[in-house]
Structure formats: structure tokens, C-alpha cells
Design a protein around this motif. Structure first.
Motif, PDB file in Angstrom:
ATOM      1  N   TYR A 159       0.835  -1.213   0.000  1.00  0.00           N
ATOM      2  CA  TYR A 159       0.000   0.000   0.000  1.00  0.00           C
ATOM      3  C   TYR A 159       0.858   1.246   0.000  1.00  0.00           C
ATOM      4  O   TYR A 159       2.036   1.217   0.377  1.00  0.00           O
ATOM      5  N   GLN A 160       0.251   2.340  -0.464  1.00  0.00           N
ATOM      6  CA  GLN A 160       0.877   3.659  -0.525  1.00  0.00           C
ATOM      7  C   GLN A 160      -0.153   4.689  -0.067  1.00  0.00           C
ATOM      8  O   GLN A 160      -1.357   4.443  -0.146  1.00  0.00           O
ATOM      9  N   VAL A 161       0.363   5.847   0.377  1.00  0.00           N
ATOM     10  CA  VAL A 161      -0.507   6.930   0.832  1.00  0.00           C
ATOM     11  C   VAL A 161      -0.469   8.039  -0.220  1.00  0.00           C
ATOM     12  O   VAL A 161       0.618   8.446  -0.649  1.00  0.00           O
ATOM     13  N   THR A 162      -1.643   8.513  -0.641  1.00  0.00           N
ATOM     14  CA  THR A 162      -1.666   9.506  -1.733  1.00  0.00           C
ATOM     15  C   THR A 162      -1.024  10.825  -1.300  1.00  0.00           C
ATOM     16  O   THR A 162      -1.194  11.284  -0.170  1.00  0.00           O
ATOM     17  N   ASN A 163      -0.320  11.456  -2.248  1.00  0.00           N
ATOM     18  CA  ASN A 163       0.315  12.753  -1.998  1.00  0.00           C
ATOM     19  C   ASN A 163      -0.694  13.879  -2.261  1.00  0.00           C
ATOM     20  O   ASN A 163      -1.878  13.621  -2.482  1.00  0.00           O
ATOM     21  N   SER A 164      -0.186  15.125  -2.280  1.00  0.00           N
ATOM     22  CA  SER A 164      -1.109  16.264  -2.427  1.00  0.00           C
ATOM     23  C   SER A 164      -1.797  16.251  -3.793  1.00  0.00           C
ATOM     24  O   SER A 164      -2.818  16.911  -3.984  1.00  0.00           O
ATOM     25  N   GLU A 165      -1.218  15.517  -4.749  1.00  0.00           N
ATOM     26  CA  GLU A 165      -1.886  15.387  -6.051  1.00  0.00           C
ATOM     27  C   GLU A 165      -2.846  14.203  -6.101  1.00  0.00           C
ATOM     28  O   GLU A 165      -3.368  13.856  -7.165  1.00  0.00           O
ATOM     29  N   GLY A 166      -3.015  13.549  -4.956  1.00  0.00           N
ATOM     30  CA  GLY A 166      -3.903  12.389  -4.911  1.00  0.00           C
ATOM     31  C   GLY A 166      -3.303  11.166  -5.580  1.00  0.00           C
ATOM     32  O   GLY A 166      -4.020  10.258  -5.995  1.00  0.00           O
ATOM     33  N   GLN A 167      -1.977  11.161  -5.664  1.00  0.00           N
ATOM     34  CA  GLN A 167      -1.323  10.128  -6.475  1.00  0.00           C
ATOM     35  C   GLN A 167      -0.467   9.156  -5.655  1.00  0.00           C
ATOM     36  O   GLN A 167       0.139   9.539  -4.654  1.00  0.00           O
ATOM     37  N   VAL A 168      -0.461   7.905  -6.096  1.00  0.00           N
ATOM     38  CA  VAL A 168       0.499   6.907  -5.609  1.00  0.00           C
ATOM     39  C   VAL A 168       1.101   6.213  -6.822  1.00  0.00           C
ATOM     40  O   VAL A 168       0.522   6.238  -7.908  1.00  0.00           O
ATOM     41  N   ASN A 169       2.279   5.609  -6.614  1.00  0.00           N
ATOM     42  CA  ASN A 169       2.953   4.900  -7.699  1.00  0.00           C
ATOM     43  C   ASN A 169       3.433   3.551  -7.203  1.00  0.00           C
ATOM     44  O   ASN A 169       4.008   3.464  -6.120  1.00  0.00           O
ATOM     45  N   PHE A 170       3.181   2.541  -7.992  1.00  0.00           N
ATOM     46  CA  PHE A 170       3.648   1.195  -7.645  1.00  0.00           C
ATOM     47  C   PHE A 170       4.528   0.652  -8.759  1.00  0.00           C
ATOM     48  O   PHE A 170       4.288   0.920  -9.944  1.00  0.00           O
ATOM     49  N   ASN A 171       5.540  -0.112  -8.362  1.00  0.00           N
ATOM     50  CA  ASN A 171       6.327  -0.888  -9.324  1.00  0.00           C
ATOM     51  C   ASN A 171       6.062  -2.345  -9.036  1.00  0.00           C
ATOM     52  O   ASN A 171       6.241  -2.800  -7.911  1.00  0.00           O
ATOM     53  N   THR A 172       5.624  -3.049 -10.068  1.00  0.00           N
ATOM     54  CA  THR A 172       5.332  -4.465  -9.882  1.00  0.00           C
ATOM     55  C   THR A 172       5.501  -5.175 -11.222  1.00  0.00           C
ATOM     56  O   THR A 172       6.299  -4.735 -12.071  1.00  0.00           O
ATOM     57  N   ILE A 173       4.798  -6.259 -11.407  1.00  0.00           N
ATOM     58  CA  ILE A 173       4.851  -6.989 -12.674  1.00  0.00           C
ATOM     59  C   ILE A 173       3.417  -7.141 -13.192  1.00  0.00           C
ATOM     60  O   ILE A 173       2.463  -7.018 -12.424  1.00  0.00           O
ATOM     61  N   ILE A 174       3.295  -7.408 -14.456  1.00  0.00           N
ATOM     62  CA  ILE A 174       1.970  -7.734 -15.009  1.00  0.00           C
ATOM     63  C   ILE A 174       1.552  -9.088 -14.422  1.00  0.00           C
ATOM     64  O   ILE A 174       2.329 -10.038 -14.462  1.00  0.00           O
ATOM     65  N   PRO A 175       0.348  -9.175 -13.861  1.00  0.00           N
ATOM     66  CA  PRO A 175      -0.076 -10.449 -13.266  1.00  0.00           C
ATOM     67  C   PRO A 175      -0.303 -11.540 -14.307  1.00  0.00           C
ATOM     68  O   PRO A 175      -0.462 -11.241 -15.490  1.00  0.00           O
ATOM     69  N   GLY A 176      -0.353 -12.784 -13.834  1.00  0.00           N
ATOM     70  CA  GLY A 176      -0.670 -13.913 -14.710  1.00  0.00           C
ATOM     71  C   GLY A 176      -2.125 -14.326 -14.552  1.00  0.00           C
ATOM     72  O   GLY A 176      -2.842 -13.831 -13.674  1.00  0.00           O
ATOM     73  N   TRP A 177      -2.548 -15.262 -15.371  1.00  0.00           N
ATOM     74  CA  TRP A 177      -3.953 -15.699 -15.397  1.00  0.00           C
ATOM     75  C   TRP A 177      -4.177 -16.854 -14.444  1.00  0.00           C
ATOM     76  O   TRP A 177      -3.255 -17.593 -14.097  1.00  0.00           O
ATOM     77  N   TYR A 178      -5.425 -17.002 -14.017  1.00  0.00           N
ATOM     78  CA  TYR A 178      -5.829 -18.161 -13.219  1.00  0.00           C
ATOM     79  C   TYR A 178      -7.331 -18.341 -13.383  1.00  0.00           C
ATOM     80  O   TYR A 178      -8.019 -17.437 -13.884  1.00  0.00           O
ATOM     81  N   GLY A 179      -7.819 -19.499 -12.908  1.00  0.00           N
ATOM     82  CA  GLY A 179      -9.162 -19.969 -13.193  1.00  0.00           C
ATOM     83  C   GLY A 179     -10.271 -18.954 -13.115  1.00  0.00           C
ATOM     84  O   GLY A 179     -10.490 -18.340 -12.075  1.00  0.00           O
ATOM     85  N   ALA A 180     -10.946 -18.808 -14.203  1.00  0.00           N
ATOM     86  CA  ALA A 180     -12.184 -18.045 -14.332  1.00  0.00           C
ATOM     87  C   ALA A 180     -12.003 -16.534 -14.239  1.00  0.00           C
ATOM     88  O   ALA A 180     -12.979 -15.799 -14.300  1.00  0.00           O
ATOM     89  N   ARG A 181     -10.780 -16.080 -14.096  1.00  0.00           N
ATOM     90  CA  ARG A 181     -10.551 -14.632 -14.047  1.00  0.00           C
ATOM     91  C   ARG A 181      -9.635 -14.183 -15.191  1.00  0.00           C
ATOM     92  O   ARG A 181      -8.656 -14.854 -15.520  1.00  0.00           O
ATOM     93  N   CYS A 182      -9.934 -13.020 -15.728  1.00  0.00           N
ATOM     94  CA  CYS A 182      -9.010 -12.405 -16.663  1.00  0.00           C
ATOM     95  C   CYS A 182      -7.951 -11.651 -15.867  1.00  0.00           C
ATOM     96  O   CYS A 182      -8.037 -11.571 -14.633  1.00  0.00           O
TER      97      CYS A 182
END
Ligand SMILES: *[C@@H]1O[C@H](CO)[C@@H](O)[C@H](O)[C@H]1NC(C)=O
Ligand SMILES: *[C@@H]1O[C@H](CO)[C@@H](O)[C@H](O)[C@H]1NC(C)=O
Length: 286
Positions: A159-182
Motif C-alpha cells: 500500500y501507498q498513501v496519496t500525496n497532495s496530487e492524490g497520487q500513488v505509484n507502484f512498481n510491480t509486474i503484469i499479473p498472470g492468469w488463473y481460473g475463471a478470471r481475466c
């Protein structure tokens, strides 16, 4: 598999009943939270527009762990296509940025597995009244809590806390697929450092364009994900306005980045939400 199908069917039934009592959305009118568009900034503030639009809700799902970490880079040891995700929160009443809001995200790894939980979610027999979720409501139905942690692994959660611009930034990876969900990333927003169900202000899921799995399929480690691929239009949860929280990806040398703006009502109470979802939609803007 059967339980997943049941889950999906239940969701579809719930969603169809919600959709049937909703009103169509028109810019410049009061708009119901579940019939709206993502970026209120892109609409002209016409004289008669006394409210910005609210982004649709989507349920929390069965894999949120409240003890995630305060950090921007969340993927830890998980490999995959790097993703920079910028999230902006605006007040749907006036389009002003919302500062000091706690935004949690979580998603599956490239192999379609959530860290720290048993991924074989079984729909509880008593599970009734699944909804889209909303203020004070995970959408998982009455009395349904969160999963038990089975390890300390919290990769792809944070989790992140929004700054005065209402913004947060995350670095992660594109998720993979699993049953019944895109492909999707879960998002949950709170006013402060709490994750109590009653304190949920906003809950949704971010989606990707339909063709993304076919692009990832032949690259490592997605290549090793042997879950069946479900495309956006095969996912009952996506079908509930998932197109409104679908992001466009920018790609530079295999690195992806994107940005999304959520218009939310930071003052909406659980009671407002219950009134809204219990068939009294007229004239409400929760
Ligand atoms: C939120 O609370 C937890 C548990 O008390 C603490 O570890 C964490 O640092 C707090 N986060 C922020 C941003 O204050
Ligand atoms: C999402 O789909 C609905 C229903 O087809 C449509 O009215 C709406 O304009 C779409 N929104 C976006 C952002 O494409």
C-alpha cells in the motif's frame, strides 16, 4: 473448477440483478456509482454538471491480506514483465485530488498465484448476496471474511498513501492468469491506516486489454503458467463495468507503464451504499 463456476454464476446472478435496477449514465447528470466512467477530468464541466462521475466498484475477492507492506515496489522476488502503475484519486463531488488516502493493491504473480494464501478458494456454502462491494462492503457477502495467511510471503501486495496530487505509484509486474478470471489487479482504498471491512471507502479491480495474455504467453515466466486463460469477456466480474477500469499500457523495451484515475466519494457511508444497492437508486449519488 466446479466451485469456481458456481462462484461465477452467483456473481453473474447478483450483477444482473444490480444492472437491471440501475439507470443509464449521462454526463452532466447525477450519476450512479456503478454506471460511470473512470476519468472525471476528461468531461467538460457543463453548467448543469453538479457532480463528477464515480468509478465502478468491483468486489474484493477472496485473497486480500490486510497485513501488506507500505512500499512502492511490491513484486519482491517475483519475475515478470515490469509494470509501473500510477493511481490517482479524485473526489467525484468536485474533481479535487484526494490526499492522505491509503491505497492497497494486490495481484497474482506471473503463474497466477497469490502470495501468502491458499489459492484453492472454495465458495462457502452459505455465501449469498455477493455484490459489487462499496463503502464498508467488500462485496463478498454477509459474514464472509478474509483468507487466513498461510505464510509470510507478501509479494505483489502493498500500500501507498496519496500525496497532495492524490497520487500513488507502484512498481510491480503484469499479473498472470488463473481460473475463471481475466488479468486484473485489486485495489482497495481507506481514509487512514486501517483495513477493516467497515472502513472500506472504495474497492475495485484494474483490468488490461483483452489481447495481453496472448502477448505474454510465450515469454518467461508466463510461459510456465499452465492455468487456463480467461479473456476479459469470459470473466463475469469484468463484465460488470470492467471496461471502465481497463488501462492502456505504454511499452518501452519490455517495460510497461500506465496510469488510472478513480473518481470516488470519500464521504460515502456504508448506509448510503446499502440504501443504494437495496433498490432505492433514484436520485442517489453515492
Ligand atoms: C500503519 O500501521 C502499521 C501497524 O501499526 C505500521 O506498521 C505502519 O507503519 C503504519 N503505516 C503508516 C504509513 O503509517
Ligand atoms: C463500457 O461498456 C458500456 C456498455 O457497453 C459502455 O456504455 C461504455 O461506454 C463503455 N466504457 C468504456 C470506457 O469503454
Amino acid at each position: 473448477m466446479l466451485s469456481t463456476i458456481n462462484y461465477l454464476l452467483q456473481l453473474l446472478i447478483t450483477f444482473i440483478s444490480v444492472i437491471c435496477v440501475s439507470h443509464s449514465h449521462l454526463a452532466g447528470k447525477i450519476i450512479d456509482h456503478d454506471r460511470t466512467v473512470v476519468n472525471c477530468g476528461k468531461y467538460k464541466r457543463e453548467a448543469n454538471q453538479h457532480s463528477c462521475v464515480l468509478t465502478p466498484f468491483n468486489p474484493e475477492g477472496p485473497y486480500f491480506l490486510p497485513d501488506d507492506l507500505h512500499r512502492s515496489t511490491i513484486n519482491e522476488q517475483e519475475k515478470g514483465k515490469p509494470l509501473h502503475l500510477e493511481i490517482n484519486l479524485v473526489d467525484a463531488n468536485d474533481c479535487k485530488p484526494l490526499e492522505n488516502m491509503f491505497i492497497h493493491i494486490w495481484h497474482a504473480n506471473a503463474l497466477g498465484i497469490y502470495s501468502g494464501v491458499d489459492n484453492n478458494y472454495k465458495v462457502p456454502k452459505y455465501l449469498k448476496g455477493l455484490t459489487i462491494g462499496g463503502p464498508g462492503d467488500s462485496g463478498m457477502g454477509p459474514g464472509v471474511g478474509r483468507p487466513k495467511a498461510i505464510s509470510n510471503n507478501r509479494a505483489c501486495r502493498g500500500y501507498q498513501v496519496t500525496n497532495s496530487e492524490g497520487q500513488v505509484n507502484f512498481n510491480t509486474i503484469i499479473p498472470g492468469w488463473y481460473g475463471a478470471r481475466c488479468l486484473h489487479i485489486h485495489v482497495e482504498v481507506f481514509h487512514g491506516n486501517t483495513t477493516e471491512l467497515n472502513n472500506i471507502i472504495y474497492v475495485t479491480q484494474i483490468y488490461f486489454h483483452r489481447d495481453l495474455p496472448s502477448k505474454l504467453l510465450w515469454s518467461e515466466p508466463y510461459f510456465q503458467n499452465d492455468h487456463q486463460i480467461f479473456l476479459n469477456d469470459q470473466d463475469g466480474i469484468y463484465l460488470f463495468h470492467g471496461n471502465e477500469t481497463t488501462v492502456d499500457l505504454l511499452e518501452t523495451n519490455g517495460h510497461y507503464s500506465t496510469s488510472i484515475t478513480f473518481g470516488i466519494n470519500p464521504k460515502a457511508s456504508k448506509k448510503d451504499h446499502q440504501n443504494l444497492t437495496s433498490n432505492s437508486l433514484k436520485g442517489k449519488n453515492i
